[in-house]
Write a protein that holds these residues in place. Structure first.
Motif, short mmCIF file in Angstrom:
data_model
loop_
_atom_site.label_atom_id
_atom_site.label_comp_id
_atom_site.label_asym_id
_atom_site.label_seq_id
_atom_site.Cartn_x
_atom_site.Cartn_y
_atom_site.Cartn_z
N TRP A 233 0.86 -1.19 0.00
CA TRP A 233 0.00 0.00 0.00
C TRP A 233 0.89 1.23 0.00
O TRP A 233 2.02 1.19 0.50
CB TRP A 233 -0.89 0.03 1.25
N LEU A 247 -1.20 9.51 -8.72
CA LEU A 247 -1.84 8.32 -9.28
C LEU A 247 -1.61 8.23 -10.79
O LEU A 247 -1.42 7.14 -11.34
CB LEU A 247 -3.34 8.35 -8.96
N ALA A 250 1.80 6.85 -11.08
CA ALA A 250 1.81 5.44 -10.70
C ALA A 250 1.28 4.56 -11.82
O ALA A 250 1.82 3.47 -12.10
CB ALA A 250 0.99 5.23 -9.43
N MET A 251 0.24 5.02 -12.49
CA MET A 251 -0.31 4.26 -13.61
C MET A 251 0.69 4.22 -14.76
O MET A 251 0.86 3.17 -15.41
CB MET A 251 -1.63 4.88 -14.08
N LYS A 256 0.00 0.47 -10.22
CA LYS A 256 -1.30 0.34 -9.59
C LYS A 256 -1.69 -1.12 -9.37
O LYS A 256 -2.54 -1.42 -8.53
CB LYS A 256 -2.37 1.06 -10.41
N GLU A 257 -1.08 -2.03 -10.12
CA GLU A 257 -1.32 -3.45 -9.90
C GLU A 257 -0.51 -3.97 -8.71
O GLU A 257 -0.90 -4.93 -8.06
CB GLU A 257 -0.95 -4.26 -11.16
N GLN A 260 -1.83 -0.65 -3.65
CA GLN A 260 -3.09 0.06 -3.52
C GLN A 260 -2.79 1.43 -2.92
O GLN A 260 -1.88 1.56 -2.09
CB GLN A 260 -4.05 -0.72 -2.61
N PHE A 261 -3.56 2.45 -3.34
CA PHE A 261 -3.28 3.82 -2.90
C PHE A 261 -4.42 4.38 -2.07
O PHE A 261 -5.60 4.14 -2.36
CB PHE A 261 -3.04 4.72 -4.12
N ALA A 281 -6.65 6.93 -13.87
CA ALA A 281 -5.63 6.77 -12.84
C ALA A 281 -6.23 6.78 -11.43
O ALA A 281 -5.76 6.06 -10.54
CB ALA A 281 -4.58 7.87 -12.96
N CYS A 282 -7.26 7.58 -11.21
CA CYS A 282 -7.86 7.70 -9.88
C CYS A 282 -8.77 6.53 -9.53
O CYS A 282 -9.06 6.29 -8.35
CB CYS A 282 -8.66 9.00 -9.78
N ALA A 285 -8.77 4.21 -6.17
CA ALA A 285 -8.05 4.81 -5.04
C ALA A 285 -9.02 5.13 -3.91
O ALA A 285 -10.21 5.37 -4.13
CB ALA A 285 -7.31 6.06 -5.49
#
Length: 420
Positions: A233, A247, A250-251, A256-257, A260-261, A281-282, A285
Motif C-alpha cells: 500500500w 496516481l 503510478a499508472m 497500480k497493480e 493500492q493507494f 488513474a484515480c 483509489a
C-alpha cells in the motif's frame, strides 16, 4: 496530452474563480453601521490548493450571505473578508497583520498548516479564535486554535487501521508493507508525528517516508523507490490535484497493480478536480475524509443555498464537495454567535466569548451530519478537533463512494514526544 491536461486544470480553477467575486479581493470594505462581527479567511484562490479552497471559501461566503439576508443573530451580521495568500507563509502572516484590527474580529481561518502555526502566537495574543487544518500540536497544547476535523496524525492512524482491515479481508497473512509519499512541508510531515508511532504499535512495516517539493511536476522517482522497497500500500498526500497526479504517475509506471493507494489527509482526488483530470488513474483509489464527499455532500439539504446563489450551475461538476465543508465553517460560526448573544450583550462579544462558545459545542451535531459530533472540548483526548470520526471513500466509476461509514480515529497525538 500534457498540454490538454494543463488547460483542463486551468479551466477547473478558472470556473470556480469566476464564481468568486465576493471573496477574491483583499481590500476590506468600510465597516457598516449595523452591529457586525468579522470572519477573516486567509485562503488560497490562485495557488496550489485553489481547486479545493476556492469552493470551500465560496461555501462559507454563500452561507454568510444567506445568514445576513436572514437578519443574522439578533441583528448582528457577519463581515466576511477573504484574502488570497497563494498558499504562501509570508503572505499569510502579512495578511493577518493587516486585518487583525478589523472591528470585532472573532475568527481567522488559516488554510495552510505552515502559516496557521506562524500566526498562532499573534492570534493568541490578540485573543482571536483560529481555525486551521489538522496540526496535532493544537490538540497536544489546547489554546486558541481549533482544527477543522480530526488532526492529521489521528487520520493517519485511522488509515493504518483501514489498510490492515482490508489486508486481512483479502485473505493475506502477516502485516502489509506501507509507503508514504507527500509534500516536503509542515503539512506533509505532520501525520507522522504520532502516526509513525501508531504504525509501529500496530505492527505494520512503514517504509522510510518520501517527500517531494510542492509543485513537483512528476513523482516517478519517489514512487519507484517505494515500489522497489516492496510496498503493498502507499499512503499519499498533498492537495488535489497533487494526489491525482501521483496516481497518474503510478499508472504510467504500471504500479497500480502492485500497490493500492489511499490518501490519508483529506484532500485527495475529488470529482470536480483530480478525478476529472485523471479519471482512469484515480479509479480504485481510497480517500480518508472527515466530511461528506461526492453525492453525499451534494444531496445534503443545505445545498439549496448553493442553488440560490449559483442558479444554472452544475455544482457537482464545477465545484469540489469542499463547498459544503466551507458551509460547515459558517454553521459553526453562527451557532457560536447565538450562544454568545444568549449570554452576553453585543458590546461584550469578543474572541474570549467566541472561544468559550466553541468549547461548549462538544458532543453536539452542529453541522447536521456534514461531519461527526464536535470535539471542541477545553481539554482531554481529541480536544480541539472538529470531530473524531472519518469515512473512507473509493473512486468507483468516477464517483466518490463511501465504503465504511463513520469510523472513530485513534489517539495518535498522545504517542508523540512533543518535547522534541
Amino acid at each position: 496530452m500534457r498540454n490538454r491536461k494543463c488547460v483542463l486544470l486551468g479551466a477547473i480553477v478558472l470556473s470556480v474563480l469566476i464564481a468568486l467575486p465576493a471573496i477574491a479581493g483583499c481590500a476590506p470594505k468600510e465597516a457598516p453601521a449595523e452591529n457586525m462581527v468579522t470572519y477573516l479567511s486567509l485562503g488560497d484562490y490562485t495557488g496550489p490548493i485553489a481547486g479545493l479552497n476556492v469552493p470551500a471559501d465560496e461555501g462559507v461566503s454563500d452561507y454568510f450571505k444567506d445568514f445576513n439576508e436572514r437578519g443574522g443573530v439578533d441583528g448582528v451580521l457577519v463581515n466576511f473578508i477573504g484574502v488570497d495568500t497563494r498558499y504562501d507563509v509570508a503572505r499569510g502572516v502579512s495578511a493577518y497583520k493587516r486585518y487583525r484590527t478589523e472591528p470585532n474580529l472573532l475568527v481567522v481561518n488559516c488554510i495552510s498548516t505552515p502559516f496557521g502555526k506562524a500566526i498562532a502566537p499573534m492570534s493568541e495574543k490578540d485573543k482571536v479564535v483560529q481555525l486551521a487544518p489538522g496540526d496535532g500540536e493544537f490538540q497536544a497544547f489546547p489554546g486558541w486554535c481549533f482544527p477543522w476535523g480530526p488532526v492529521y496524525q489521528n487520520a493517519f492512524g485511522a488509515t493504518i487501521d483501514f489498510i490492515v482491515k482490508k489486508w486481512q479481508e483479502e485473505g493475506n497473512t502477516g502485516m502489509p508493507t506501507i509507503g508514504y509519499l507527500s509534500w516536503d512541508s509542515a503539512y506533509g510531515r505532520e501525520p507522522l508525528r504520532g502516526g509513525k508511532e501508531y504504525a509501529e504499535q500496530v505492527g505494520v512495516n512503514l517504509l522510510e517516508p518520501e517527500f517531494f517539493p510542492v509543485g513537483a511536476p512528476d513523482h516517478s522517482v519517489w514512487l519507484t523507490r517505494i515500489a522497489a522497497n516492496g510496498a503493498d500500500w502507499c499512503i499519499i498526500g498533498g492537495v488535489d490535484p497533487t494526489p491525482a497526479n501521483i496516481l497518474r504517475d503510478a499508472m504510467k509506471l504500471d504500479l497500480k497493480e502492485q500497490m493500492q493507494f489511499v490518501d490519508a489527509t483529506y484532500w485527495g482526488p475529488c470529482e470536480a478536480v483530480g478525478i476529472k483530470l485523471h479519471p482512469e488513474a484515480c479509479e480504485g483509489a481510497y480517500m480518508c475524509s472527515f466530511y461528506l464527499r461526492g453525492d453525499e455532500a451534494w444531496d445534503h439539504p443545505l445545498i439549496k443555498i448553493a442553488e440560490k446563489y449559483h442558479p444554472g450551475v452544475d455544482l457537482r461538476k464545477e465545484f469540489a464537495g469542499n463547498y459544503i465543508t466551507g458551509m460547515g465553517w459558517g454553521m459553526t460560526f453562527e451557532e457560536c454567535l447565538k450562544r454568545e448573544l444568549d449570554k452576553y450583550d453585543y458590546e461584550n462579544i469578543n474572541g474570549e466569548t467566541h472561544r468559550e462558545a466553541m468549547e461548549s459545542l462538544t458532543g453536539e451535531d452542529v453541522l447536521q451530519g456534514i461531519q461527526g459530533l464536535s470535539c471542541y472540548a477545553p481539554s482531554g483526548p481529541f480536544c480541539r478537533q472538529g470531530s473524531d470520526v472519518v469515512k473512507f471513500y473509493q473512486v468507483q466509476n468516477g464517483k466518490e463512494i463511501d465504503t465504511t461509514g463513520w469510523v472513530k480515529v485513534p489517539d495518535c497525538v498522545s504517542l508523540y514526544d512533543w518535547s522534541e
